[in-house]
Design a protein around this motif. Sequence first.
Motif, PDB file in Angstrom:
ATOM      1  N   VAL A  85       0.900  -1.567   0.329  1.00 54.70           N
ATOM      2  CA  VAL A  85      -0.191  -0.259  -0.306  1.00 54.70           C
ATOM      3  C   VAL A  85       0.645   1.076  -0.170  1.00 54.70           C
ATOM      4  O   VAL A  85       0.867   2.201  -0.444  1.00 54.70           O
ATOM      5  CB  VAL A  85      -0.880  -0.294   1.430  1.00 54.70           C
ATOM      6  N   ALA A  86       1.914   1.100   0.606  1.00 53.03           N
ATOM      7  CA  ALA A  86       3.110   2.497   0.470  1.00 53.03           C
ATOM      8  C   ALA A  86       3.328   2.682  -0.572  1.00 53.03           C
ATOM      9  O   ALA A  86       4.042   3.524  -1.112  1.00 53.03           O
ATOM     10  CB  ALA A  86       3.807   1.871   1.894  1.00 53.03           C
ATOM     11  N   ALA A  87       4.058   1.389  -1.231  1.00 54.13           N
ATOM     12  CA  ALA A  87       4.069   1.963  -2.748  1.00 54.13           C
ATOM     13  C   ALA A  87       3.406   2.567  -3.714  1.00 54.13           C
ATOM     14  O   ALA A  87       3.552   3.738  -4.464  1.00 54.13           O
ATOM     15  CB  ALA A  87       4.830   0.500  -3.389  1.00 54.13           C
ATOM     16  N   LEU A  88       2.324   2.594  -3.295  1.00 53.59           N
ATOM     17  CA  LEU A  88       1.001   2.917  -4.302  1.00 53.59           C
ATOM     18  C   LEU A  88       0.563   4.217  -3.986  1.00 53.59           C
ATOM     19  O   LEU A  88       0.675   5.218  -4.441  1.00 53.59           O
ATOM     20  CB  LEU A  88      -0.477   1.940  -4.337  1.00 53.59           C
ATOM     21  N   THR A  89       0.790   4.369  -2.557  1.00 55.20           N
ATOM     22  CA  THR A  89       0.680   5.907  -2.088  1.00 55.20           C
ATOM     23  C   THR A  89       1.914   6.355  -2.602  1.00 55.20           C
ATOM     24  O   THR A  89       1.314   7.690  -3.063  1.00 55.20           O
ATOM     25  CB  THR A  89       0.763   5.665  -0.622  1.00 55.20           C
ATOM     26  N   CYS A  90       3.166   6.261  -2.329  1.00 52.37           N
ATOM     27  CA  CYS A  90       4.291   6.728  -3.385  1.00 52.37           C
ATOM     28  C   CYS A  90       3.921   7.268  -5.031  1.00 52.37           C
ATOM     29  O   CYS A  90       4.551   7.940  -5.085  1.00 52.37           O
ATOM     30  CB  CYS A  90       5.980   6.149  -2.904  1.00 52.37           C
ATOM     31  N   ILE A  91       3.495   6.019  -5.853  1.00 54.68           N
ATOM     32  CA  ILE A  91       3.309   6.424  -6.867  1.00 54.68           C
ATOM     33  C   ILE A  91       2.167   7.609  -6.927  1.00 54.68           C
ATOM     34  O   ILE A  91       2.285   8.400  -8.018  1.00 54.68           O
ATOM     35  CB  ILE A  91       2.771   5.186  -7.726  1.00 54.68           C
ATOM     36  N   THR A  92       1.248   7.542  -6.353  1.00 56.55           N
ATOM     37  CA  THR A  92      -0.517   8.469  -6.344  1.00 56.55           C
ATOM     38  C   THR A  92       0.415   9.931  -6.418  1.00 56.55           C
ATOM     39  O   THR A  92       0.381  10.672  -6.618  1.00 56.55           O
ATOM     40  CB  THR A  92      -1.157   8.260  -5.646  1.00 56.55           C
ATOM     41  N   TYR A  93       1.213   9.348  -4.654  1.00 57.93           N
ATOM     42  CA  TYR A  93       1.937  11.307  -4.237  1.00 57.93           C
ATOM     43  C   TYR A  93       2.568  12.491  -5.675  1.00 57.93           C
ATOM     44  O   TYR A  93       2.823  12.908  -5.666  1.00 57.93           O
ATOM     45  CB  TYR A  93       2.714  11.341  -2.943  1.00 57.93           C
ATOM     46  N   GLY A  94       4.013  10.734  -5.865  1.00 56.65           N
ATOM     47  CA  GLY A  94       4.580  11.697  -7.395  1.00 56.65           C
ATOM     48  C   GLY A  94       3.431  11.997  -8.672  1.00 56.65           C
ATOM     49  O   GLY A  94       4.094  12.974  -8.861  1.00 56.65           O
TER      50      GLY A  94
END
Length: 294
Positions: A85-94
Motif C-alpha cells: 500500500v505504501a508503494a502505491l501511495t508513493c506512486i500516487t503522491y508522485g
Amino acid sequence: MGGFMLYFDDKSRATLRPDELLRFVREGSVDVPVIIEADIKDRSKGDALSKGIAILQLAWFVLQLVARYAQNLPITLLEIDTLAVAALTCITYGFWWKKPKDVGRPHAIYWKATTSPPRKLAYDKVNPMFSRKDCSHYFTSWVYPILTLMGAATFNSSRAVRSRRVPSVGGYDEDSAGRHRTTILLIGCCSGAVFGAIHCLGWNDTFQGRTEQLLWRVASLEIVLTPVAILMLSYFLWADDSEGEVVASVGLVVGAVIYMVARVTLIVLLLMSLRSLPPGVYDTVAWTKFIPHL
C-alpha cells in the motif's frame, strides 16, 4: 483546477472541454481566459510540508523493514501488505504532487456573443447508459466509477450533470481522449502488478499450514497477472472488431472479479496469520549494529 464553467445570462451552463473552449475563443464568443501559474498553485490546499511528512513516514517504515531483513528478524504478512500500500501511495503522491486539491469553484467563462450558446455541450448531457430502467442501470451505477478510474471510459452521470462538474477522469477532447485513456490504464495496470509483486515477498513466509501458504502464493500471482491480462484485453476492447469487443468485455469483468477475490483472500490470510506470530516479531531493530566500531 475546477475547469472552465460557461456562464450565460449570469447562470452557469456547463463545464467546457478544451476543444469547446478553443472553438468559442476562435469564434469570438468568449474571451481568452487569463490564468497565471500562481492562480493554479493557490488552489492547491495540500502544501509540500504535509506531503513531505507523509513521505518521510513511509520512508521510515520501509527503512525499518529493510533493517529487520538485514538482521534476520521476521516480517509479518501485515507488514508486507502495508509495504504494498505504501508503494502505491508513493506512486500516487508522485503524480499528484502539484495537483490542486479541494477545488470548490471553477474558472468562470462568460458568453459575450449576441446569439445563444450551443444546446449540445459535452458535459451538459447524461450518458445514455444512465437512462436505462432495467437492471443494467444499477450495474452501471456501481461499475462506472471503477471503469472511469481505470481509464476504460469516461461517463457523464446524472449527478455530475446536475452539479455542473467534470467527471472524475475527464476534460479531454476527442483527439486526445484515447492517448489519455491509454496512459491511465497503463499506469493503473502497472501499479496493480507492482502491488501483487510486493505480496510475493511473503512467498516463503511462515504460515499455519501448507494450504494457507498455497493460497497466498496463488492470490499474489493472480494480482500480478490479472492487470497484465486486463491491459492486453483492452486492446481488443478499443478495436473495431465487434466479436473481439464482446470477448474482451467479458474478460475484463472476469478479470476484475478475480482480482477482487484475490485481494480479499490476501486480507483474510494476513488476518489469520495474527493468530500465532513468531517470537522474533516483537524484537526491535538494533540500530547500533549498523554503526561501525560500536
